[in-house]
Scaffold this motif. Structure first.
Motif, mmCIF file in Angstrom:
data_model
loop_
_atom_site.group_PDB
_atom_site.id
_atom_site.type_symbol
_atom_site.label_atom_id
_atom_site.label_comp_id
_atom_site.label_asym_id
_atom_site.label_seq_id
_atom_site.Cartn_x
_atom_site.Cartn_y
_atom_site.Cartn_z
ATOM 1 N N MET B 1 -17.758 -65.942 29.547
ATOM 2 C CA MET B 1 -18.923 -65.286 30.081
ATOM 3 C C MET B 1 -18.818 -64.179 30.673
ATOM 4 O O MET B 1 -17.730 -63.473 31.061
ATOM 5 C CB MET B 1 -19.565 -66.335 31.141
ATOM 6 N N GLY B 2 -20.018 -63.328 30.861
ATOM 7 C CA GLY B 2 -19.477 -62.057 31.739
ATOM 8 C C GLY B 2 -19.487 -60.800 30.656
ATOM 9 O O GLY B 2 -18.454 -60.273 31.016
ATOM 10 N N PHE B 3 -20.044 -60.671 29.734
ATOM 11 C CA PHE B 3 -19.733 -59.869 28.609
ATOM 12 C C PHE B 3 -20.126 -58.440 29.028
ATOM 13 O O PHE B 3 -21.113 -58.192 29.914
ATOM 14 C CB PHE B 3 -20.450 -60.009 27.332
ATOM 15 N N GLU B 4 -19.356 -57.638 28.604
ATOM 16 C CA GLU B 4 -19.812 -56.141 28.830
ATOM 17 C C GLU B 4 -20.094 -55.544 27.724
ATOM 18 O O GLU B 4 -19.285 -55.144 26.461
ATOM 19 C CB GLU B 4 -18.341 -55.360 29.217
ATOM 20 N N TYR B 5 -21.321 -55.150 27.350
ATOM 21 C CA TYR B 5 -21.713 -54.381 26.170
ATOM 22 C C TYR B 5 -21.596 -53.080 26.382
ATOM 23 O O TYR B 5 -21.949 -52.168 26.994
ATOM 24 C CB TYR B 5 -23.179 -54.704 26.001
ATOM 25 N N ARG B 6 -20.481 -52.645 25.456
ATOM 26 C CA ARG B 6 -20.061 -51.161 25.585
ATOM 27 C C ARG B 6 -20.543 -50.249 24.861
ATOM 28 O O ARG B 6 -20.099 -48.965 25.023
ATOM 29 C CB ARG B 6 -18.557 -51.279 25.246
ATOM 30 N N ASP B 7 -21.918 -50.531 24.132
ATOM 31 C CA ASP B 7 -22.396 -49.271 23.259
ATOM 32 C C ASP B 7 -23.529 -48.970 24.260
ATOM 33 O O ASP B 7 -23.761 -49.537 25.282
ATOM 34 C CB ASP B 7 -22.720 -49.438 22.152
ATOM 35 N N GLY B 8 -23.841 -47.625 24.107
ATOM 36 C CA GLY B 8 -24.807 -46.830 25.144
ATOM 37 C C GLY B 8 -26.219 -47.393 25.201
ATOM 38 O O GLY B 8 -26.712 -48.452 24.513
ATOM 39 N N VAL B 9 -26.842 -47.100 26.306
ATOM 40 C CA VAL B 9 -28.414 -47.305 26.452
ATOM 41 C C VAL B 9 -29.166 -46.601 25.225
ATOM 42 O O VAL B 9 -28.715 -45.548 24.823
ATOM 43 C CB VAL B 9 -28.714 -46.590 27.707
ATOM 44 N N GLU B 10 -30.314 -47.196 25.096
ATOM 45 C CA GLU B 10 -31.308 -46.790 23.932
ATOM 46 C C GLU B 10 -32.410 -46.261 24.711
ATOM 47 O O GLU B 10 -32.627 -46.623 25.803
ATOM 48 C CB GLU B 10 -31.770 -48.095 23.039
ATOM 49 N N THR B 11 -32.724 -45.280 24.188
ATOM 50 C CA THR B 11 -33.989 -44.335 24.706
ATOM 51 C C THR B 11 -35.255 -45.252 24.924
ATOM 52 O O THR B 11 -35.866 -45.031 25.911
ATOM 53 C CB THR B 11 -34.727 -43.282 23.848
ATOM 54 N N ARG B 12 -35.426 -46.431 24.133
ATOM 55 C CA ARG B 12 -36.381 -47.364 24.451
ATOM 56 C C ARG B 12 -36.335 -47.913 25.778
ATOM 57 O O ARG B 12 -37.066 -48.120 26.568
ATOM 58 C CB ARG B 12 -36.300 -48.464 23.339
ATOM 59 N N GLU B 13 -34.873 -48.235 25.911
ATOM 60 C CA GLU B 13 -34.772 -48.884 27.503
ATOM 61 C C GLU B 13 -35.175 -48.089 28.680
ATOM 62 O O GLU B 13 -35.735 -48.169 29.407
ATOM 63 C CB GLU B 13 -33.212 -49.403 27.410
#
Lengths: 290, 290
Positions: B1-13
């Motif tokens: 649990m507590g994953f780190e999503y390591r790809d970047g932020v999307e412009t939609r966000e």
DNA sequence: GGGATCGATACCCGTGCGGTATCGCTGCCC
DNA sequence: GGGCAGCGATACCGCACGGGTATCGATCCC
């Protein structure tokens, strides 16, 4: 048929395109991105449709950039840096709120070391000083670090580094000196000209890596670090023209002679133009008062 | 649990977050974005998890920005502008390849009109001139236009416009004059001081809208355009301090008196720091030779 | 205290991203 | 020149995720 998708480009698409444009090879780009090649082809094609512009000229053997592709490569890199910067600066702002404040200062490894030391000392004595993390980096890397948010402020050296797009304050200007092995004939001179140094038999100027990590062709030895260069000079394998301020780092086995017609080097402190950080402002103010 | 999503932020966000941060209201932001409120809530929460930082402080009645949120709002807007710029400039580069070349020049409507006319004339006479589309815009809009790629080059006026982040060349500097209704007592003077003009009974200084379109509080009339302001002055409802070069536009019902202690206004031509456009370079060179 | 407002949660559905298999083209080499 | 190798495009599939509706829970206001 022929729809116009009116919402904007996603960073994922930009990352994909930049990878392909850099590799000029879908397979390698896909590998670098950690995905398979077909989705990559599809994504690029979709990006082209969305922009209404051909970005890559593909034959089944070779991939080249169109004019629009070159533009998107340059602008897309800048945009990706800006997104990364937003991400990183937000993260750091959150950390700062929980007590751990601090600034990251980028400087070329081995350059301006006494200026840097003085700056850190003087700033630490300020009443509202925060921690300064120093990020020593390679030639020309500071701009990238500032742009993508890994650094908040940097020391640059004109005319070698480009200050385009940043706010800057000049800190000092230095003449340049030729650094030679102790005992070299030129050592006795009070000054020399550029032409006398660049063409010394047996003492070529070193080659520094470009931004892509590759070296230009030429006769000189390949160097990557300041210390490495000084050692090569001491061994009688190279000579170099460096800012006057490097004299402090020269041991007894090296000598420096002023070069009259070398361009002067200006050390500047630079930061992103819309920085609202009190710490950066304090650091800059301290630096200008040195 | 507590994953780190390591790809970047999307412009939609980023677009979602900027909308919420500007509205400080999930419902309105969702409406503005053309989506429902629940997916928006989810997206923001996911963004916060990914950054590992709280961006918004929500109670069930009110939404406020955290420090990290303020940073992400500022930096995110800049990043979105950069992405839009990449998109637009790539599109225009594709158009240029198919024959339709051209530059977009942004200038404040009603300012520097004779300088602008001279520049356009002189540039059109150049051998390799391309079409120049002039984009007349409101106060302070030029920076945005340059940043998001809708313009390639702009005329700015220091110290009113900020030139941070752009390359610039100075074109001219003007003193400022007080613009008054013809026949006003001060009209007979050869010069005046700031203080004499700002406090004239019955002739308040006008209020210009801020970047967000709202007006600051104060006594003066609200104005949005240059022509509107001149008319108000002619009617005896306001006075203003404007660059000397505006005299060419004053009719017989207006008079100008130099203000000795007003800051001088510098007109500069500005362009994005990494512009590689030949046309922009030509335009800048022509401008500096005027 | 009841209604109104607003964000969060639960749940469902469809799009689209990413995967594997395969095709088609091109240059190369014996 | 034919076979082969390399590479991008296409076909097809499954699932994760984005977006929708319904509803809950909290807070403010009268």
């Amino acid at each position: 048929m022929g729809f116009e998708y009116r919402d904007g480009v996603e960073t994922r698409e930009l990352r994909y395109f930049v990878a392909v444009a850099e590799e000029l090879h879908f397979g390698r780009a896909a590998q670098r991105l950690g995905i398979a090649q077909p989705p990559l082809s599809r994504a690029i094609r979709q990006l082209e449709r969305r922009l209404g512009a051909a970005l890559l000229e593909r034959t089944s053997r070779t991939v080249t950039l169109t004019d629009a592709g070159s533009v998107l490569l340059r602008e897309g890199r800048a945009a990706l840096d800006a997104v990364e910067a937003a991400e990183r600066r937000a993260r750091r702002a959150a950390l700062a709120a929980t007590g751990h404040a601090g600034v990251v200062l980028a400087a070329k490894a081995g350059a301006s070391s006494e200026l840097l030391a003085k700056l850190l000392d003087a700033y630490a004595a300020e009443p509202d000083a925060v921690t300064v993390d120093v990020l020593l980096c390679g030639i020309g890397e500071q701009e990238r670090l500032l742009r993508d948010g890994r650094a908040d402020v940097a020391l640059l050296h004109r005319p070698f580094d480009t200050t385009a797009g940043f706010d800057t304050e000049e800190l000092r200007t230095d003449g340049q000196v030729a650094v030679l092995p102790a005992g070299h004939p030129l050592t006795g001179r009070t000054h020399v000209q550029m032409a006398e140094v660049t063409a010394l038999p047996g003492l070529p100027m070193p080659r520094w890596p470009g931004l892509d990590g590759t070296y230009p062709d030429g006769p000189g030895p390949q160097v990557r670090e300041h210390a490495q260069l000084l050692q090569l000079i001491a061994l009688g394998r190279a000579c170099a023209i460096l800012p006057d301020s490097c004299r402090a780092q020269l041991g007894g086995d090296l000598a420096a002679v002023p070069v009259l017609d070398a361009p002067t080097v200006t050390t500047v402190i630079a930061w992103p133009p819309h920085s609202r950080s009190r710490a950066v402002a304090g650091l800059v103010q301290t630096a200008t008062r040195l």
